[in-house]
Design a protein around this motif. Sequence first.
Motif, PDB file in Angstrom:
ATOM      1  N   ALA A  95     -25.965  20.681  31.064  1.00 25.57           N
ATOM      2  CA  ALA A  95     -26.349  22.103  31.087  1.00 25.57           C
ATOM      3  C   ALA A  95     -25.293  22.960  30.402  1.00 25.57           C
ATOM      4  N   ARG A 133     -29.372  25.485  34.911  1.00 25.53           N
ATOM      5  CA  ARG A 133     -29.240  26.134  33.600  1.00 25.53           C
ATOM      6  C   ARG A 133     -27.903  26.851  33.541  1.00 25.53           C
ATOM      7  N   ILE A 187     -33.081  23.765  30.328  1.00 26.69           N
ATOM      8  CA  ILE A 187     -33.132  23.598  31.782  1.00 26.69           C
ATOM      9  C   ILE A 187     -33.167  22.104  32.089  1.00 26.69           C
TER      10      ILE A 187
END
Length: 593
Positions: free
Chosen positions: A371, A400, A378
């Motif tokens: 991430a 995220r 995501i």
Amino acid sequence: MAVRLSVQPATHQFAICVAAGYFILASLALHFTRYDGGAAFVWLASPFLFAALTVAPRRQRLSLSLWCIPVMVISTLLFGLGWRVAVPLALANVAEAYVAAWCVRRTFPRFGQFGSSIEIFWFTLIAGVAVPAIFATVGALFVNLVAGTPYLATWRDWFTAHAVGMIAFGPPMIFLLGGHLKRWSYAVSRSKALETVAIMAFVLAVCIITFGQSRIPLLAAPFLPMMLATLRLGRFGAVTSIVILIAVASIFSLSGVGPTILVPGGMGVRLQVLQLYFATVVLVILPTAGELKARRRIYERLRTAEALNRLILDHSSDVIIRLSLDGIIHYVSPAVRRYDVAAPEELKGMQFETLVHENDRHRVMTAHAAAIVSPHEIFSIEWQTAGVRQPSRWFEAHARAIIGEDAMVTGVVYVVRDVTERHQHAVELELRANTDPLTGLVNRRVFDLALENAIVTAERAPACLAIFDLDHFKAVNDHYGHPSGDLALTHFAEILKSCTRGEDIAARLGGEEFAVILYNADAKEAATICERIRHQLATSTIIAIGGSRISMTVSVGIKQIDGHLRARELFSQADQALYGAKNSGRNRIALAA
């Protein structure tokens, strides 16, 4: 159908007031500030008309301009250069205000609030520079023809008076004509009104001290109280303090008192310097007020968004977790309390991976790193808790990256949802798909896959296939009934589970037929295990439904798993050995050749 057009009285009254104000301001400028007989050194008529056109509805702007043309002609006849240039100068002056208002409105449709630096920039560029420069070219020509003053000097005086007048007086007039003062007075509280009076008294006092004497040039002194008024009262404080400054400075300067007296030259030059000072004040104070208003709007939006987010977070069933780049927990939403993991304040500062089961930590931290590397994607992952306070739970997380103002990743936010029931349901479905519902042993599909794997690894790890068939099982069903037959099947399945090892795989193939893969065993060792199973069944008794006792036996066929034989061939040879055991009298074990 006849349509009757009518004009509201307020419209007539506003047009008359604008025309009267325009006439008064133009007449004063022409009578008192034409020091060299040419163009006026101070011109407030254009910013006044510009302000009126700005606040008026679009359909009324042209009529307002037309109302001002004849009064400008009269003013020029009475106090200006006479009848020869009265009409062209009137057209030039009125057109200047109209074009400036039209251009500013076209460029900035919501003009008039002075709520941002961009709005003030376009106002200054268009109304304070470009339009006065264009119309100074026309106006200076007519003044030059009649008065005989030098064209360039006349152009300079016209442009300076109109440009500086527009910048210095335009915004305050817009606020006054737009009703900002009236709206503010209705909305302000008593305490705020008292604070306003005190601040404006401070501004007035400093302005009087600055312009009431001619010895010390204190032109920077009013900026302090004016900035205070701007910071505390916003645009209203900025505009009101500007009006106070202009009024005090103009009264003293026209009376021959104030710092402008120190400027060499005549009164015209001093008034131009004073207007330039006013314009500077406006360009400093108004953008500050605009930026403050913009920041207040941003702050209010942030407060609203924060309150909304807090409401969502506090009542969301999902857990929101914000982590630093190195996986330290910075925030956990209150929803975490329902899972009895820990209180949000206890989790802050902890390493996130300590909450994750050790089998899932590597996957979770890999998703965390991904991430950070790909901030616009995501990442979803399922993980199991470490289960410190209560039995372990399963969670689904969507991660995220958080991107800061400098476009750099500052952390990762997780939306976590409890999926323990879903995970348990999936496990149950998988168990149902892989096991025999009656006995709990694996079914034929799973057993076939395991046998294929055993064939592949047979050269490295020996194994045997054993097939079991309960003797005379049909007679048990016929005599004692199918429920008792099911008891017999489950009884034998329990014997298989107890007599085989943990690595072995036992399955019910169907009916009364069972099979076992015995890992790490040759034919002799497999026969020993199967003999133990046969003996335990033969010596045990099954209590049938109704209390009857059932004794049963089993026949077994064993085949050594050969890596060169397919599963079908292994089953065939094991079945042949099984049939040999049954043909030899049942209740015995036979080895395939």
